[in-house]
Motif scaffolding. Structure first.
Motif, short mmCIF file in Angstrom:
data_model
loop_
_atom_site.label_atom_id
_atom_site.label_comp_id
_atom_site.label_asym_id
_atom_site.label_seq_id
_atom_site.Cartn_x
_atom_site.Cartn_y
_atom_site.Cartn_z
N LEU A 26 0.88 -1.22 -0.22
CA LEU A 26 0.06 -0.02 0.07
C LEU A 26 0.94 1.18 -0.03
N HIS A 27 0.53 2.37 -0.74
CA HIS A 27 1.44 3.55 -0.68
C HIS A 27 1.67 4.02 0.63
N GLN A 28 0.78 4.10 1.51
CA GLN A 28 1.01 4.65 2.82
C GLN A 28 2.03 4.07 3.65
N GLU A 29 1.92 2.66 3.53
CA GLU A 29 3.14 1.75 3.94
C GLU A 29 4.32 1.97 3.57
N VAL A 30 4.50 1.93 2.06
CA VAL A 30 5.83 1.94 1.46
C VAL A 30 6.41 3.30 1.82
N MET A 31 5.72 4.31 1.61
CA MET A 31 6.29 5.48 1.79
C MET A 31 6.96 5.92 3.25
N LYS A 32 6.60 5.15 4.23
CA LYS A 32 6.86 5.15 5.55
C LYS A 32 8.63 4.73 5.52
N LEU A 33 8.81 3.90 4.64
CA LEU A 33 10.27 3.32 4.39
C LEU A 33 11.41 4.00 3.75
N ALA A 34 11.01 5.13 3.42
CA ALA A 34 11.70 5.85 2.22
C ALA A 34 12.66 6.71 3.38
N CYS A 35 13.95 6.98 2.87
CA CYS A 35 14.91 7.62 3.49
C CYS A 35 15.02 9.04 3.04
N ALA A 36 13.75 10.03 3.16
CA ALA A 36 13.55 11.07 2.46
C ALA A 36 12.28 11.69 3.24
N ASN A 37 12.22 12.94 2.68
CA ASN A 37 10.98 13.80 3.65
C ASN A 37 9.78 13.52 2.37
N MET A 38 8.73 12.83 2.94
CA MET A 38 7.74 12.19 2.35
C MET A 38 6.35 13.35 2.38
N LYS A 39 6.78 14.35 2.66
CA LYS A 39 5.69 15.44 2.75
C LYS A 39 4.94 15.55 1.31
N ALA A 40 5.51 15.71 0.19
CA ALA A 40 4.82 15.69 -0.97
C ALA A 40 3.98 14.38 -1.13
N ASN A 41 4.40 13.41 -1.07
CA ASN A 41 3.79 12.21 -1.34
C ASN A 41 2.34 12.01 -0.22
N SER A 42 2.71 12.53 0.87
CA SER A 42 1.54 12.34 1.96
C SER A 42 0.55 13.47 1.38
N ILE A 43 0.72 14.70 1.15
CA ILE A 43 -0.12 15.73 0.47
C ILE A 43 -0.89 15.17 -0.64
N TYR A 44 -0.02 14.59 -1.64
CA TYR A 44 -0.62 14.11 -2.89
C TYR A 44 -1.59 12.92 -2.44
N GLY A 45 -1.21 11.86 -1.52
CA GLY A 45 -1.97 10.91 -1.16
C GLY A 45 -3.56 11.19 -0.62
N MET A 46 -3.36 12.47 0.33
CA MET A 46 -4.51 12.94 0.77
C MET A 46 -5.42 13.48 -0.39
N PHE A 47 -4.87 14.50 -1.04
CA PHE A 47 -5.61 14.92 -2.21
C PHE A 47 -6.41 13.82 -2.93
N VAL A 48 -5.86 12.72 -3.22
CA VAL A 48 -6.25 11.54 -3.94
C VAL A 48 -7.47 11.01 -3.14
N ILE A 49 -7.30 10.83 -2.10
CA ILE A 49 -8.24 10.40 -1.11
C ILE A 49 -9.59 11.20 -1.15
N VAL A 50 -9.29 12.61 -0.99
CA VAL A 50 -10.39 13.37 -0.83
C VAL A 50 -11.20 13.64 -2.21
N SER A 51 -10.34 13.75 -3.26
CA SER A 51 -10.94 13.99 -4.49
C SER A 51 -11.77 12.50 -4.83
N THR A 52 -11.39 11.46 -4.60
CA THR A 52 -12.19 10.27 -4.85
C THR A 52 -13.20 9.89 -3.71
N VAL A 53 -12.61 9.09 -2.82
CA VAL A 53 -13.39 8.69 -1.92
C VAL A 53 -14.17 9.73 -1.33
#
Length: 314
Positions: free
Chosen positions: A185-212
């Motif tokens: 799952l996206h939210q699981e994989v991004m936790k393992l990255a050695c980087a600031n995942m703020k952009a991924n987190s924001i985009y993931g939230m945008f996708v959830i809000v704009s769909t579900v």
């Protein structure tokens, strides 16, 4: 992007991820696989049966059943997406999955999940037109319109999820490569990255809000209008008959949105939740709708029930 950006300070770069079964119960995974296999079997056979019945029965080539066939196809695809990794873990303990395979799996899982949300919204619109505008039902929901709704729903899901694998592929993954579920799952994989995942987190939230988010609000709005129309019907029997046509869809909506919302809340806000709770919610999210939807529609929809009974009893 530095290796030290990971909080635990580990410098080990992982080439693969490790999927998880049920922590602490590895010694009984082979036994746990029995009910899991049964659920996958029910899902595959149930959804294939729904698709076969709708395809072969000309009387079921109506908007409601065409949307149901879309739902069954999505549920079947979701089951087949997770089947290989889940059974490989519980049968032979094969936990490793390459980054590319993981990214591909999460693309299909999320794409199909959001596509299912779109189809549930389309089914709510179908019930709205059937109950609130019955005289215009056939002219509004033509086969062409239904096809366009399906293509737009597919296009929206693919367009929103397509960037995710490429966003994740840019990062280095270090430290512990262990994922909490038997699939990616996206939210699981991004936790393992050695980087600031703020952009991924924001985009993931945008996708959830704009769909579900939008879909669930529109479904609620549709049922508010349906309820308003039904309550204006003078005959109690007619009111119950109208509402009864919505029962299967309401069950499908609850089966889909309840575990999805629960899993999203746990991933974002329930970091201290027991691992077992996360695992169970994960299985409910991806297994319950494909398993239960064919059963619900077979039991609650007379036309489907009659065809299923005839197919297996004669």
């Amino acid at each position: 992007m530095t290796l030290g950006s990971l909080g635990n300070g580990s410098s080990h770069v992982s080439a693969t991820f490790l999927l998880s079964g049920i922590p602490g119960l590895e010694h009984v995974h082979i036994w746990i696989s029995i009910p899991l296999c049964f659920m996958y079997l029910v899902s595959i056979l149930g959804n294939c049966t729904i698709l076969f019945i709708i395809k072969t029965e000309c009387s079921l080539h109506e908007p409601m059943y065409l949307f149901l066939s879309m739902l069954a196809l999505i549920d079947l695809s979701l089951s087949l997406c997770t089947l290989p990794t889940v059974l490989s873990i519980f049968w032979v303990g094969a936990r490793e999955i390459s980054h590319d395979a993981c990214f591909a799996q999460l693309f299909f899982i999320h794409c199909l999940s959001f596509l299912e949300s779109s189809v549930l919204l389309s089914m709510a619109f179908d019930r709205f037109v059937a109950i609130c505008c019955p005289l215009h039902y056939a002219s509004i929901l033509t086969n062409t319109v239904i096809g366009r709704i399906g293509l737009i729903s597919l296009g929206r899901s693919v367009a929103l999820i397509f960037p995710l694998p490429f966003m994740l592929k840019r990062f280095t993954y270090c430290g512990s490569p262990v994922l909490s579920h038997s699939y990616c799952l996206h939210q699981e994989v991004m936790k393992l990255a050695c980087a600031n995942m703020k952009a991924n987190s924001i985009y993931g939230m945008f996708v959830i809000v704009s769909t579900v988010g939008i879909d669930s609000l529109l479904i609620l709005f549709s049922y508010a209008l349906i309820l308003h129309t039904v309550l204006s019907i003078a005959s109690r029997a007619e009111r119950l008959k109208a509402l009864n046509t919505c029962v299967s869809h309401i069950c499908a909506v609850l089966l889909f949105y309840t575990p999805m919302i629960g899993l999203s809340v746990i991933h974002r806000f329930g970091k201290q939740a027991p691992t077992l709770v996360q695992v169970v919610m994960g299985f409910m999210y991806l297994l319950f709708p494909p398993v239960m939807n064919p059963i619900v529609y077979s039991v609650k929809t007379k036309q489907i029930r009659d065809r299923v009974t005839h197919a297996f009893c004669y």
